[in-house]
Design an enzyme around this catalytic site. Structure first.
Site, short mmCIF file in Angstrom:
data_model
loop_
_atom_site.label_atom_id
_atom_site.label_comp_id
_atom_site.label_asym_id
_atom_site.label_seq_id
_atom_site.Cartn_x
_atom_site.Cartn_y
_atom_site.Cartn_z
N HIS A 221 -7.01 -6.39 0.67
CA HIS A 221 -5.86 -5.50 0.53
C HIS A 221 -4.73 -5.95 1.45
CE1 HIS A 221 -3.58 -2.01 -0.40
NE2 HIS A 221 -3.88 -1.31 0.67
N SER B 203 0.84 -1.19 0.00
CA SER B 203 0.00 0.00 0.00
C SER B 203 0.88 1.25 0.00
CB SER B 203 -0.97 -0.04 1.19
OG SER B 203 -2.00 0.89 1.02
#
Length: 515
Positions: free
Chosen positions: A353, A222
């Site tokens: 994620h 991320s």
């Protein structure tokens, strides 16, 4: 015309640069920036929706040898600093610290200012010292068990020590800004990259009893994937760079993000945190004016190991633009004779994620073996999700040169792309095949149809080759999967596919008919 601040004397830098191309393509530079002595001219904004040519210098001339890449790389690096990240200062006057089996300390001082930070160390579960190591940025999303079980230590790096989030651009905080000022125009991604470079300095100075300075990797997910990408691009001592789900401001091409549905807008990535340099504010609404894009930053990592991991299930992460960046950067790898040193994988089933994914475990192990342990030779692999597959041919007008000269590693053994070759039509249209990126076990193909907008193209693939990925068309199969019929899907008159060679490296697709 400016010259980048030299890290070493010009004579030493030039010697190191020559060595980069005289040793195998898996090798890394002995210095942070081997082009520090290269003059870089001033740049201006442009107006080009296509990706800039990584092989064309600022003055408009094109590089022709692999030795030319060193100073062309310096131009790309400088443009990225000026317009995207902010400047990365050279090694400060004083860098000291310690390396133990559990901790690394770093003390820096420059121009009357000083700062300190640290990182923890976990030794691998196998092997003997000195160990290779992977810097894990931010502490989540990385498969640290596989890293340690593969024989590499984990250096847990908290980048917020160097550049904090949640701060105003005119009041940036952290160890980097203690040295260079709270109003520095350098974004915190580059501050994080600068911090890892100082960790490498300390590992180099430590004597190599615990960790190997010539076998260091970096990874993160991320926002920390954005950081890992910058770290690997801007320090040539990193042997293996592994960004995960980096999203806008990371790997994905900046020009592609405005047109990718659901992707985090550039203005959002710029304003969410001071990740990017202050100068990037003028490009958030018009990335086409940038003289550089992220496919060239992928090229900055070449010829070192690069394993890009992306998640196609979350639109915000811009995986389609990420695949274009990887495909474009792979052209630099190929030109340098290092096409097997880049991997890209977005074909994953778990959409969570920053999940630890089984699909990535084997290539992660192979990359660690090849670039850190120096015991493997697995070729890089591209596994692009069909739902987020970019088409490089739609983003470039330049072709990859066959760079001569120098003494770099041998060129790829697989056939190089050839010029487009029209296939005689058997109906109302003509289909023109253009081979694209070529790797040892696979190759890309682009097909453009002229003469009709309501076409049907039939293509034969020679067994045992098989098509693994397709884009920009509606595909059906027959003949045991070796004959495909393609119709338009609303994306225009160009479609493409990736073919796995499965041992047959000479055959190429053949257009049977276009009507």
């Amino acid at each position: 015309m400016a010259t980048r601040p030299a890290l070493l004397s010009a004579a030493v830098v030039l010697t190191a640069a020559a060595a980069v191309f005289a040793i195998p393509s898996t090798a890394l530079a002995a210095v942070e920036d081997d082009g520090a002595d290269c003059p870089v001219a001033a740049t201006s904004t442009i107006n080009n929706s296509q990706l800039p040519d990584p092989f064309t210098r600022i003055d408009g001339s094109r590089i022709t040898t692999r030795d030319d890449w060193r100073c062309r790389r310096a131009e790309i690096r400088e443009m990225a600093e000026r317009h995207v990240y902010g400047q990365k200062p050279a090694k400060p006057a004083t860098v000291t610290g310690t390396v133990s089996t559990s901790n690394i300390t770093v003390n820096v001082a420059d121009q009357g200012r000083s700062a300190s930070f640290s990182a923890s160390v976990q030794l691998p579960t196998t092997g003997t010292a000195p160990y290779p190591a992977v810097v894990v940025v931010g502490g989540f999303g990385a498969d640290t068990d596989t890293i340690r079980n593969s024989g590499a230590a984990v250096i847990s790096y908290d980048p917020l020590q160097l550049g904090r989030e949640g701060t105003a651009r005119n009041n940036k905080q952290g160890a980097f800004y203690t040295l260079y000022g709270a109003t520095s125009g350098t974004g915190i991604l580059m501050a994080w990259a600068w911090g890892v470079s100082r960790i490498i300095d300390v590992v180099e100075q430590s004597g190599g009893n615990i960790l190997r300075a010539d076998a260091l990797g970096v990874t993160g997910c991320s926002r920390y994937g954005k950081g890992a990408f910058a770290i690997g691009a801007f320090d040539q001592r990193i042997a293996l760079t592994m960004p995960i789900e980096s999203g806008s401001g990371g790997v994905p091409i900046l020009r592609g993000i405005p047109g990718e549905s659901g992707a985090q807008p550039l203005s959002s990535a710029y304003s969410e945190q001071p990740w990017l340099g202050d100068a990037f504010s003028s490009f958030t609404g018009n990335p086409n004016s940038l003289p550089v894009d992220t496919h060239e930053l992928v090229g900055l990592v070449a010829p070192r190991g690069l394993f890009i991991m992306e998640n196609p299930h979350i639109d915000w992460l811009a995986a389609r633009s990420g695949s274009v960046a990887a495909l474009g950067g792979a052209e630099v790898y190929k030109a340098l004779g290092a096409g097997d040193n880049i991997s890209y994988w977005s074909d994953v089933s778990d959409g969570t994620h920053c999940a630890v994914r089984g699909e990535w475990r084997t290539p992660l192990q192979q990359n660690i073996q090849k670039y850190l342990l120096k015991t493997g030779n697995a070729a890089g692999t591209f596994r692009i999700s069909g739902s987020k597959a970019g088409n490089l041919s739609q983003w470039r007008t330049w072709q990859t040169p066959a760079l001569g000269g120098g003494t770099s590693s041998p060129a790829p053994s697989s056939p190089a792309p050839s010029s487009p070759s029209p296939t005689p039509s058997t109906g109302a249209c003509t289909a023109t095949i253009t081979p694209g990126t070529v790797w040892g076990d696979r190759y890309n193909t682009s097909v453009t149809v002229t003469g009709s907008t309501n076409w049907t193209v039939v293509i034969d693939i020679t067994a045992p080759q098989k098509v693994s990925t397709t884009w920009s068309g509606t595909f059906t199969w027959s003949g045991g999967g070796n004959t495909m019929t393609v119709k338009p899907n609303g994306s225009g008159n160009t479609f493409g596919f990736t073919t796995m060679t499965n041992g047959n490296t000479s055959a190429r697709p053949r257009v049977v008919s276009c009507g």
